[in-house]
Design an enzyme around this catalytic site. Sequence first.
Site, short mmCIF file in Angstrom:
data_model
loop_
_atom_site.label_atom_id
_atom_site.label_comp_id
_atom_site.label_asym_id
_atom_site.label_seq_id
_atom_site.Cartn_x
_atom_site.Cartn_y
_atom_site.Cartn_z
N GLY A 45 -69.89 97.71 6.26
CA GLY A 45 -70.46 96.30 7.05
C GLY A 45 -71.19 95.42 6.23
O GLY A 45 -71.18 95.70 4.78
N GLU A 85 -69.81 82.79 23.71
CA GLU A 85 -68.75 82.20 22.65
C GLU A 85 -67.32 82.38 23.25
O GLU A 85 -66.39 81.52 23.32
CB GLU A 85 -68.81 82.70 21.38
CG GLU A 85 -70.06 82.63 20.54
CD GLU A 85 -70.21 83.17 19.45
OE1 GLU A 85 -71.25 82.80 18.51
OE2 GLU A 85 -69.80 84.45 19.27
#
Length: 430
Positions: free
Chosen positions: A10, A168
Amino acid sequence: MPHVVIIGCGFGGLAAARELANAEVHITMIDRSNHHLFQPLLYQVATAGLSAPAISAPIRAILAHQRNLTTLMAAVTGIDTAAKTVQLEDGSTMAYDHLIVAAGSTHSYFGRDEWSSLAPGLKTLEDAFEIRKRILMAFERAERESDARRRQEWLTFTVIGGGATGVEMAGTLVEIARHTLAGEFRNIDPHSARVVLIEGSDRILGAYPPDLSDKAREQLQKLGVDVRTGSRVVHIDETCVRYTNFDGEQTLSTRTVIWSAGVAASPLGRALGVELDRAGRVPVSPELNIAGHDDVYVIGDLAAAQSEGKPVPGVSPAAKQMGRVAARNIKHRIAGQTPETFVYQDYGSLATIGRKAAIAMVGKLKFSGYPAWLFWLFVHVYFLIGFRNRIMVMADWAWAYFTFKRSARVISATMPTQAEQSPLRKEAAE
């Protein structure tokens, strides 16, 4: 040469690997997938705004030039800090001299794991594909439904959790219903779809100051999102969500539920043999080591790190900074030097709400609306991996801005036959 094993590619793991690019070490990067994912834009894949390759890139391609690094696609199932080995899913083990654990986080359903199949969360590309399929299939189901009540159930989308991902997602769902799908159906009006955002606390985006949180709520409501704060979910099934608020228990008929209410640290933290915090994170020293092991570093969402007496937030800039500090401390220890203390640099926070709507906080500067939205666009394009990805994202966003259309609406699902439907789904359909 010393062998450095990095678990997870990541933001934190990738930053650590790059920091060690010129070090006299051999690095093995282990990840369960073959790609690095730009998670801040994952919701755009889930809502058909971007294709998967636009926000991801093969790990091998990203790190191909780094000659001191080997990439393995594998799952780590155990860590023996005494023997200094990691165990892989095939039963094999790998020895290390220094270990960086950047395994990230997963969904938390607060003890109600049976909800996971009914309300998927958003952490991986597989999650995004599943959510996108459910959203688009809901409109297809509604188009064929003759019963008005069941049709409205299909056209009601519920997002649980008022953090950045939930906000979102809710704002984008409204845009899909009111603009993207306009004129494409004959038996339903997509504009009639409802988007409900349920948040347990008294305000959305609780990590932001109250004034920005209030502005975010105003912008969401202006877009058409039904925001319900102070509401705690107590039940989810295939046709409804039940929650409690100041008026008691309420029932919301809905067939598409998206979960963004809880985050839990990776279960791999338990393999380190140290006491975890309430969220399952691993407490680390100021140098990012675990207690009793100067050769083991934990970074990113898995780490319960402190900086100048304050908890470090679980955001990508913090993970990158921890990755670089952990890598430098490995170099310091190899050279016999004193390791450095991790100090988090807060560069600000951004959250997009919808078309021309966002909030931003950079230092003491706070702003919202269209300027914040433009700033959000610039920042996310800048931090994408690779020139090709930036061009793809900018092209897709420009197309969506001028046409209101979304370029990634193809799904692999087909309408199941009666024999393929589960008994529960058949009962609900009847």
